[in-house]
Design a protein around this motif. Structure first.
Motif, PDB file in Angstrom:
ATOM      1  N   GLY A 186     -11.112  -3.891 -18.918  1.00  0.00           N
ATOM      2  CA  GLY A 186      -9.996  -3.051 -18.544  1.00  0.00           C
ATOM      3  C   GLY A 186     -10.067  -2.465 -17.148  1.00  0.00           C
ATOM      4  N   TRP A 187     -11.016  -2.934 -16.328  1.00  0.00           N
ATOM      5  CA  TRP A 187     -11.175  -2.402 -14.969  1.00  0.00           C
ATOM      6  C   TRP A 187     -10.021  -2.884 -14.094  1.00  0.00           C
ATOM      7  CZ3 TRP A 187     -11.751  -3.405  -9.823  1.00  0.00           C
ATOM      8  CH2 TRP A 187     -12.404  -2.441  -9.055  1.00  0.00           C
ATOM      9  N   THR A 188      -9.502  -2.006 -13.243  1.00  0.00           N
ATOM     10  CA  THR A 188      -8.399  -2.366 -12.350  1.00  0.00           C
ATOM     11  C   THR A 188      -8.629  -1.787 -10.963  1.00  0.00           C
ATOM     12  OG1 THR A 188      -7.121  -0.394 -12.989  1.00  0.00           O
ATOM     13  CG2 THR A 188      -6.685  -2.441 -14.213  1.00  0.00           C
ATOM     14  N   THR A 189      -7.968  -2.391  -9.979  1.00  0.00           N
ATOM     15  CA  THR A 189      -7.845  -1.796  -8.656  1.00  0.00           C
ATOM     16  C   THR A 189      -6.505  -2.212  -8.079  1.00  0.00           C
ATOM     17  OG1 THR A 189      -8.983  -1.349  -6.556  1.00  0.00           O
ATOM     18  CG2 THR A 189      -8.921  -3.645  -7.294  1.00  0.00           C
ATOM     19  N   ASN A 190      -5.989  -1.420  -7.158  1.00  0.00           N
ATOM     20  CA  ASN A 190      -4.650  -1.637  -6.618  1.00  0.00           C
ATOM     21  C   ASN A 190      -4.705  -1.981  -5.139  1.00  0.00           C
ATOM     22  OD1 ASN A 190      -5.542   1.193  -6.521  1.00  0.00           O
ATOM     23  ND2 ASN A 190      -3.640   1.551  -5.400  1.00  0.00           N
ATOM     24  N   LEU A 191      -3.724  -2.789  -4.707  1.00  0.00           N
ATOM     25  CA  LEU A 191      -3.617  -3.205  -3.307  1.00  0.00           C
ATOM     26  C   LEU A 191      -2.152  -3.219  -2.889  1.00  0.00           C
ATOM     27  CD1 LEU A 191      -5.735  -6.492  -3.430  1.00  0.00           C
ATOM     28  CD2 LEU A 191      -6.480  -4.386  -2.343  1.00  0.00           C
TER      29      LEU A 191
ATOM     30  N   LYS B 241       6.311  -3.075  -8.415  1.00  0.00           N
ATOM     31  CA  LYS B 241       7.143  -2.405  -7.423  1.00  0.00           C
ATOM     32  C   LYS B 241       6.468  -1.149  -6.896  1.00  0.00           C
ATOM     33  CE  LYS B 241      11.824  -0.550  -6.758  1.00  0.00           C
ATOM     34  NZ  LYS B 241      13.152  -0.340  -7.406  1.00  0.00           N
ATOM     35  N   GLU B 242       5.754  -0.440  -7.779  1.00  0.00           N
ATOM     36  CA  GLU B 242       5.138   0.829  -7.419  1.00  0.00           C
ATOM     37  C   GLU B 242       3.622   0.686  -7.344  1.00  0.00           C
ATOM     38  OE1 GLU B 242       6.542   3.566 -10.326  1.00  0.00           O
ATOM     39  OE2 GLU B 242       8.578   3.625  -9.520  1.00  0.00           O
ATOM     40  N   ASN B 243       3.005   1.636  -6.668  1.00  0.00           N
ATOM     41  CA  ASN B 243       1.562   1.619  -6.446  1.00  0.00           C
ATOM     42  C   ASN B 243       0.863   2.402  -7.562  1.00  0.00           C
ATOM     43  OD1 ASN B 243      -0.880   1.173  -5.227  1.00  0.00           O
ATOM     44  ND2 ASN B 243      -0.584   2.641  -3.568  1.00  0.00           N
TER      45      ASN B 243
ATOM     46  N   TRP C  53     -11.249   3.290  -9.888  1.00  0.00           N
ATOM     47  CA  TRP C  53     -11.895   4.191  -8.931  1.00  0.00           C
ATOM     48  C   TRP C  53     -10.886   5.072  -8.216  1.00  0.00           C
ATOM     49  CZ3 TRP C  53     -16.532   5.481  -9.676  1.00  0.00           C
ATOM     50  CH2 TRP C  53     -17.484   4.568 -10.123  1.00  0.00           C
ATOM     51  N   GLU C  54      -9.682   4.575  -8.029  1.00  0.00           N
ATOM     52  CA  GLU C  54      -8.649   5.382  -7.383  1.00  0.00           C
ATOM     53  C   GLU C  54      -8.280   6.590  -8.250  1.00  0.00           C
ATOM     54  OE1 GLU C  54      -8.738   1.314  -5.852  1.00  0.00           O
ATOM     55  OE2 GLU C  54      -8.430   2.067  -7.893  1.00  0.00           O
ATOM     56  N   ARG C  55      -8.288   6.411  -9.568  1.00  0.00           N
ATOM     57  CA  ARG C  55      -8.032   7.547 -10.466  1.00  0.00           C
ATOM     58  C   ARG C  55      -9.202   8.524 -10.471  1.00  0.00           C
ATOM     59  NH1 ARG C  55      -6.404   3.256 -13.766  1.00  0.00           N
ATOM     60  NH2 ARG C  55      -8.260   3.499 -15.078  1.00  0.00           N
ATOM     61  N   ASN C  56     -10.350   8.074  -9.993  1.00  0.00           N
ATOM     62  CA  ASN C  56     -11.544   8.915  -9.982  1.00  0.00           C
ATOM     63  C   ASN C  56     -11.914   9.395  -8.578  1.00  0.00           C
ATOM     64  OD1 ASN C  56     -12.920   9.008 -12.845  1.00  0.00           O
ATOM     65  ND2 ASN C  56     -12.051   6.957 -12.620  1.00  0.00           N
ATOM     66  N   GLY C  57     -10.935   9.446  -7.690  1.00  0.00           N
ATOM     67  CA  GLY C  57     -11.143  10.096  -6.403  1.00  0.00           C
ATOM     68  C   GLY C  57     -11.254   9.196  -5.199  1.00  0.00           C
ATOM     69  N   TYR C  58     -11.285   7.855  -5.400  1.00  0.00           N
ATOM     70  CA  TYR C  58     -11.353   6.968  -4.246  1.00  0.00           C
ATOM     71  C   TYR C  58      -9.967   6.811  -3.620  1.00  0.00           C
ATOM     72  CZ  TYR C  58     -16.197   5.387  -4.933  1.00  0.00           C
ATOM     73  OH  TYR C  58     -17.560   5.325  -5.023  1.00  0.00           O
ATOM     74  N   HIS C  59      -9.967   6.418  -2.359  1.00  0.00           N
ATOM     75  CA  HIS C  59      -8.733   6.305  -1.588  1.00  0.00           C
ATOM     76  C   HIS C  59      -7.825   5.216  -2.155  1.00  0.00           C
ATOM     77  CE1 HIS C  59      -6.153   5.910   1.992  1.00  0.00           C
ATOM     78  NE2 HIS C  59      -6.597   7.103   2.334  1.00  0.00           N
ATOM     79  N   MET C  60      -6.525   5.395  -2.049  1.00  0.00           N
ATOM     80  CA  MET C  60      -5.586   4.419  -2.593  1.00  0.00           C
ATOM     81  C   MET C  60      -5.606   3.101  -1.814  1.00  0.00           C
ATOM     82  SD  MET C  60      -3.937   5.346  -5.372  1.00  0.00           S
ATOM     83  CE  MET C  60      -2.252   4.725  -5.460  1.00  0.00           C
TER      84      MET C  60
ATOM     85  N   GLN D 223     -10.803   3.170   9.096  1.00  0.00           N
ATOM     86  CA  GLN D 223     -10.235   4.515   9.090  1.00  0.00           C
ATOM     87  C   GLN D 223     -11.070   5.478   8.247  1.00  0.00           C
ATOM     88  OE1 GLN D 223      -7.569   5.371  10.977  1.00  0.00           O
ATOM     89  NE2 GLN D 223      -7.596   3.264  11.754  1.00  0.00           N
ATOM     90  N   ASN D 224     -12.205   4.988   7.744  1.00  0.00           N
ATOM     91  CA  ASN D 224     -13.107   5.803   6.919  1.00  0.00           C
ATOM     92  C   ASN D 224     -12.387   6.355   5.682  1.00  0.00           C
ATOM     93  OD1 ASN D 224     -15.815   6.584   6.659  1.00  0.00           O
ATOM     94  ND2 ASN D 224     -15.425   8.618   7.491  1.00  0.00           N
ATOM     95  N   GLN D 225     -11.528   5.530   5.079  1.00  0.00           N
ATOM     96  CA  GLN D 225     -10.731   5.952   3.929  1.00  0.00           C
ATOM     97  C   GLN D 225     -11.518   5.747   2.632  1.00  0.00           C
ATOM     98  OE1 GLN D 225      -7.189   3.558   4.403  1.00  0.00           O
ATOM     99  NE2 GLN D 225      -6.211   5.057   5.737  1.00  0.00           N
ATOM    100  N   ARG D 226     -12.506   6.604   2.420  1.00  0.00           N
ATOM    101  CA  ARG D 226     -13.357   6.480   1.238  1.00  0.00           C
ATOM    102  C   ARG D 226     -12.771   7.203   0.031  1.00  0.00           C
ATOM    103  NH1 ARG D 226     -18.597   4.793   3.233  1.00  0.00           N
ATOM    104  NH2 ARG D 226     -18.586   4.945   5.502  1.00  0.00           N
ATOM    105  N   PHE D 227     -12.282   8.407   0.254  1.00  0.00           N
ATOM    106  CA  PHE D 227     -11.863   9.251  -0.854  1.00  0.00           C
ATOM    107  C   PHE D 227     -10.414   9.698  -0.679  1.00  0.00           C
ATOM    108  CE2 PHE D 227     -16.456   9.904  -0.158  1.00  0.00           C
ATOM    109  CZ  PHE D 227     -16.911   9.305  -1.324  1.00  0.00           C
ATOM    110  N   THR D 228      -9.847  10.249  -1.736  1.00  0.00           N
ATOM    111  CA  THR D 228      -8.442  10.639  -1.745  1.00  0.00           C
ATOM    112  C   THR D 228      -8.096  11.542  -0.576  1.00  0.00           C
ATOM    113  OG1 THR D 228      -8.420  10.485  -4.158  1.00  0.00           O
ATOM    114  CG2 THR D 228      -6.647  11.746  -3.128  1.00  0.00           C
ATOM    115  N   TRP D 229      -9.017  12.419  -0.199  1.00  0.00           N
ATOM    116  CA  TRP D 229      -8.722  13.417   0.836  1.00  0.00           C
ATOM    117  C   TRP D 229      -8.972  12.894   2.248  1.00  0.00           C
ATOM    118  CZ3 TRP D 229     -12.229  13.943  -3.149  1.00  0.00           C
ATOM    119  CH2 TRP D 229     -13.572  13.711  -2.829  1.00  0.00           C
ATOM    120  N   ASP D 230      -9.454  11.650   2.398  1.00  0.00           N
ATOM    121  CA  ASP D 230      -9.704  11.094   3.737  1.00  0.00           C
ATOM    122  C   ASP D 230      -8.412  10.601   4.382  1.00  0.00           C
ATOM    123  OD1 ASP D 230     -12.427  11.563   3.678  1.00  0.00           O
ATOM    124  OD2 ASP D 230     -12.844   9.659   2.669  1.00  0.00           O
TER     125      ASP D 230
END
Length: 198
Positions: free
Chosen positions: A114-119, A171-173, A178-185, A191-198
């Motif tokens: 059930g693991w997923t990631t989005n692009l 259609k939607e992102n 990992w994105e639900r657990n704080g990683y960047h979308m 751009q050093n986009q590691r986490f949601t707040w980066d």
């Protein structure tokens, strides 16, 4: 953040900020490593906003034109590995065969357990984007994603999902595991986009 045994500095401009070069190939994942004893039970589903949904066997995947790509990979945990040679199918060839609808803007990669990631769709269709079944001339090992993994070298390596089972065009992102657990979308290493707040 990277605690590997082998580190090298690199000043060539190939390594993003806060990364260390390693010659090893660290194994990082959640859950168990799947082992496929009978490949007739494995398939890849391509579905969602497409004109021609597909259910591909491993032989079907390998029947696509074989593509080879040499690139560097960068893990969000802080390691980079240079000069990897991957063999597989271009992601854009899969998308073209499926006939992606105009309203599609994103891709969700589905893996085992059930693991997923989005692009974003543009990242999936990038020239360097690959669905790989071999690395440096050898079939992928189970630990590194056999039989099929994504390779999106312009993004952090968690986006290159191992043990692929589905490619869904949406259609939607929708955030992945990992994105639900704080990683960047998106996860752009430059751009050093590691986490949601980066």
């Amino acid at each position: 953040m990277y605690f590997g045994k082998t580190r090298q500095s690199d000043q060539s401009g190939r390594v993003p900020p806060n990364q260390n070069v390693t010659t090893s190939f660290p194994v990082l994942h959640t859950g168990d490593v799947p082992y496929y004893e009978d490949m007739t039970k494995w398939n890849l589903q391509v579905y969602g906003l497409v004109d021609h949904p597909m259910l591909l066997s491993f032989e079907d995947v390998k029947a696509f034109p074989r593509y080879e790509s040499k690139n560097d990979i960068h893990c969000v945990t802080g390691w980079s590995r240079l000069d990897n040679v991957w063999q597989g199918v271009r992601a854009c060839d899969i998308a073209e065969k499926a006939g992606v609808k105009e309203e599609a803007g994103y891709v969700i990669l589905h893996a085992e357990e059930g693991w997923t990631t989005n692009l974003p769709l543009d990242d999936f269709l990038a020239e360097t984007s690959l669905l790989a079944y071999a690395h440096n001339g050898e079939p992928l090992t189970p630990e590194h994603g056999f039989p099929l993994r994504g390779v999106f070298p312009h993004l952090y390596f968690w986006k290159s999902a191992k043990w692929l089972r589905g490619i869904q065009f949406t259609k939607e992102n929708h955030p992945g595991f990992w994105e639900r657990n704080g990683y960047h979308m998106r996860g752009d290493p430059w751009q050093n986009q590691r986490f949601t707040w980066d």
